[in-house]
Design an enzyme around this catalytic site. Structure first.
Site, PDB file in Angstrom:
ATOM      1  N   ASP A 157       5.746  23.964 -39.291  1.00 56.75           N
ATOM      2  CA  ASP A 157       5.250  24.689 -38.141  1.00 56.75           C
ATOM      3  C   ASP A 157       4.441  23.931 -37.094  1.00 56.75           C
ATOM      4  O   ASP A 157       4.980  23.417 -36.138  1.00 56.75           O
ATOM      5  CB  ASP A 157       4.458  25.897 -38.647  1.00 56.75           C
ATOM      6  CG  ASP A 157       5.403  26.925 -39.254  1.00 56.75           C
ATOM      7  OD1 ASP A 157       6.505  26.538 -39.665  1.00 56.75           O
ATOM      8  OD2 ASP A 157       5.061  28.101 -39.315  1.00 56.75           O
ATOM      9  N   SER A 182       5.854  35.155 -37.079  1.00 59.51           N
ATOM     10  CA  SER A 182       6.592  34.103 -37.766  1.00 59.51           C
ATOM     11  C   SER A 182       8.040  34.106 -37.278  1.00 59.51           C
ATOM     12  O   SER A 182       8.587  35.135 -36.884  1.00 59.51           O
ATOM     13  CB  SER A 182       6.560  34.354 -39.270  1.00 59.51           C
ATOM     14  OG  SER A 182       7.548  33.604 -39.934  1.00 59.51           O
ATOM     15  N   GLU A 187      -0.329  34.326 -37.254  1.00 58.53           N
ATOM     16  CA  GLU A 187       1.092  34.658 -37.381  1.00 58.53           C
ATOM     17  C   GLU A 187       1.209  35.842 -38.335  1.00 58.53           C
ATOM     18  O   GLU A 187       0.598  35.827 -39.407  1.00 58.53           O
ATOM     19  CB  GLU A 187       1.828  33.433 -37.930  1.00 58.53           C
ATOM     20  CG  GLU A 187       3.319  33.482 -37.805  1.00 58.53           C
ATOM     21  CD  GLU A 187       3.936  32.147 -38.163  1.00 58.53           C
ATOM     22  OE1 GLU A 187       4.257  31.388 -37.246  1.00 58.53           O
ATOM     23  OE2 GLU A 187       4.084  31.866 -39.364  1.00 58.53           O
ATOM     24  N   CYS A 201      11.136  25.966 -44.799  1.00 58.45           N
ATOM     25  CA  CYS A 201      11.777  27.206 -45.240  1.00 58.45           C
ATOM     26  C   CYS A 201      13.117  27.426 -44.545  1.00 58.45           C
ATOM     27  O   CYS A 201      13.284  27.128 -43.367  1.00 58.45           O
ATOM     28  CB  CYS A 201      10.842  28.383 -45.020  1.00 58.45           C
ATOM     29  SG  CYS A 201       9.345  28.292 -46.044  1.00 58.45           S
ATOM     30  N   ASP A 225       2.042  27.517 -43.243  1.00 59.60           N
ATOM     31  CA  ASP A 225       1.864  28.875 -42.738  1.00 59.60           C
ATOM     32  C   ASP A 225       2.161  29.932 -43.792  1.00 59.60           C
ATOM     33  O   ASP A 225       1.536  30.994 -43.811  1.00 59.60           O
ATOM     34  CB  ASP A 225       2.769  29.092 -41.521  1.00 59.60           C
ATOM     35  CG  ASP A 225       2.129  28.552 -40.248  1.00 59.60           C
ATOM     36  OD1 ASP A 225       1.248  27.679 -40.359  1.00 59.60           O
ATOM     37  OD2 ASP A 225       2.518  28.983 -39.154  1.00 59.60           O
TER      38      ASP A 225
END
Length: 553
Positions: free
Chosen positions: A119, A467, A441, A190, A77
């Protein structure tokens, strides 16, 4: 399943093909377990998954089964953010579920260990696991370490916000480049409580992953040991014939939603939990979400709302410690079964909070209510969602004049050109599941607002999604979406919009007769979709239903 398929004389051709892979007669006599790996060289969260799958294979062999690795696709993403590629992110969830179904049924596997990280890959695999319903275990690749810049923790969201800081003159281009080199330090999802880490944590509460799945860092050997235990666990599940739909029951989803609220996780989790539940024939809706949120205290405030990262959450006791605290208020059903071969309560029984500044005790929560709120009103008749744990207190009750944009790119350009002022309510529409298509997103506009110093003075409302790295008064998943004749399509510049997060209200302050007149003049926006996205656009349902695809035609 594999034994029926491969053991008879008539299946000699199939055995010949398996022996071409190097499998022996001894291996073929054992249950065959798929290891569904999202390994790729384009997604940082997936670059190291070969090491995880090798550890799973060792555990599967030790448990008396035969492992075989098969692939799954995945979109990063972060790389897809802010351009047309993001339209493919949410739809990829459906392709992943379809791919899981195809690979597992097509090859008659007895069980599966899923190795996702980022994601849409986690929910896509969970949907596929529920659909196929053979014994399954999840073990993610783990979160990334935080970067360090000028003595502070940084990550991907810092980079997006840094772009805005350069635009408004509070950061130099040289500083942005220096931060770029240290923000994302290596493998893993992340580093904040973004969508990937949110879902990997929720897998523990769902019962589909072993304790530690969501919080053990990607680079720690503890994750390899966890992967080996996942390999052992799948062999036990195969022997006992324990399947995902026996684990992912209504009480499991209620546990996951409760944890979701306590963590202040990504709003994307609602889309995905609804979609996974649909594959399990479990009904979830926004009313249940709001009830759980109203009764669940927020115990953690994590990045991007603060600089507390996933490593600190793990060292503070991890997800099991959070569940143990919630259980003290009797809002966790500890009897729910898990892939560990025991009840959820057996997993968290001996877990304790080791740092009360990271995981607050149940009698001294950060907030008496959960981190996600559902808003309803004439602007969102089916509902909308906001990560209230990431909203400044001054914005919990906010009224402002609308500035409308029919795509994300125009909104970002307006922010950077100084056209957005304090007190504005930005409307970004035609970004919903069908209208986008793909429900992009939007970390770019929310980060731009933060970078420009407007996140405590400007609200953003969209039929798209945000997000997990987003912070500020960002209201997403507005349903019905603009493409489905939702009222968000009727908003004009200058209209007054009222946001009342504490009372769950989202109101367009325009008389009903005026809205009816606007509706008659409305002309649908053409998305110019093609290829797979055109099919998706015609099949996808409302975000209030998890943006799942129609099952009847």
């Amino acid at each position: 399943m594999s034994q029926e398929f491969y053991s008879s004389m008539e299946k000699a051709p199939q055995r010949a093909l398996l022996k071409a892979l190097g499998l022996t007669d001894e291996e073929l006599k054992k249950p065959i377990v798929a290891i569904v790996s999202a390994k790729s060289e384009i997604v940082p969260g997936h670059m190291h998954l070969d090491a995880i799958t090798d550890a799973v294979k060792a555990g599967v062999y030790a448990g008396g089964c035969t492992p075989v690795v098969v692939p799954a696709i995945g979109v990063c993403d972060g790389l897809a953010m802010g351009h047309g590629g993001m339209r493919y992110s949410l739809p990829s969830r459906e392709l992943i579920a379809d791919g899981v179904e195809t690979m597992l049924i097509g090859h008659a596997f007895d069980g599966a260990v899923f190795v996702p990280n980022c994601d849409k890959i986690v929910p896509g695999m969970l949907m596929g696991a529920a659909r196929v319903n053979i014994p399954s275990v999840f073990v993610s690749g783990g979160p990334m370490e935080s970067g360090k810049f000028k003595g502070k923790k940084v990550g991907l969201s810092s980079m997006f916000e840094g772009v805005g800081a350069v635009k408004n003159g509070s950061m130099s281009l040289d500083e942005l480049t220096a931060m770029e080199n240290v923000a994302c330090v290596g493998c893993g999802s992340c580093c904040g409580m973004y969508t990937a880490n949110s879902l990997n944590c929720l897998c523990e509460a769902l019962g589909m992953a072993l304790p530690g799945n969501g919080t053990i860092l990607a680079v720690h050997s503890e994750r390899l040991r966890l992967a080996k235990r996942a390999g052992l666990a799948i062999c036990n599940l195969v022997r006992d014939a324990i399947t995902p739909r026996m684990i992912m029951t209504k009480r499991a989803f209620t546990n996951a939603l409760t944890l979701d609220m306590a963590l202040g996780a990504s709003t994307n989790t609602l889309l995905h939990l609804f979609a996974i539940a649909a594959e399990c024939n479990v009904a979830l809706d926004y009313n249940l979400v709001q009830t759980i949120s109203d009764n669940t205290p927020t115990l953690c405030r994590l990045s991007p709302s603060t600089d507390v990262d996933m490593e600190q959450l793990h060292l503070a006791g991890g997800i099991m410690a959070v569940l143990h605290e919630l259980a003290k208020k009797n809002i966790i059903d500890g009897s729910a079964y898990t892939v560990a071969g025991c009840a959820l309560a057996d997993n968290y029984e001996h877990a304790h909070v080791l740092d009360a500044e990271v995981i607050h005790k149940i009698d001294s929560p950060i907030s008496p209510v959960g981190g996600i709120a559902v808003l309803k009103g004439n602007l969102a008749e089916e509902g909308a969602v906001v990560k209230r744990s990431a909203v400044d207190k001054s914005m919990l009750n906010f009224s402002g004049k609308a500035k409308c944009f029919n795509c994300e790119e125009d909104a970002v350009a307006a922010i950077y050109s100084g056209k957005i002022k304090k007190g504005d309510v930005m409307i970004i529409r035609y970004e919903g599941p069908a209208g986008g298509p793909g429900m992009r997103e939007m970390l770019s506009p929310t980060s731009a607002l933060v970078g420009m110093g407007l996140d405590k003075d400007v609200a953003l409302i969209t039929d798209g999604r945000f997000s997990g790295a987003t912070r500020g008064a960002a209201v997403g998943h507005v349903c019905p979406e603009a493409a489905a004749d939702g009222k968000i399509a009727l908003v004009k510049d200058g209209d007054v919009i009222k946001i009342d997060i504490n009372n769950g209200r989202l109101t367009l302050d325009v008389p009903a007769k005026e809205l009816q007149a606007r509706q008659k003049k409305l002309r649908p926006k053409d998305s110019n979709a093609s290829g797979w996205l055109l099919r998706y656009q015609n099949l996808v349902t409302s975000a209030a239903n998890g943006a799942t695809l129609k099952k009847k035609f």
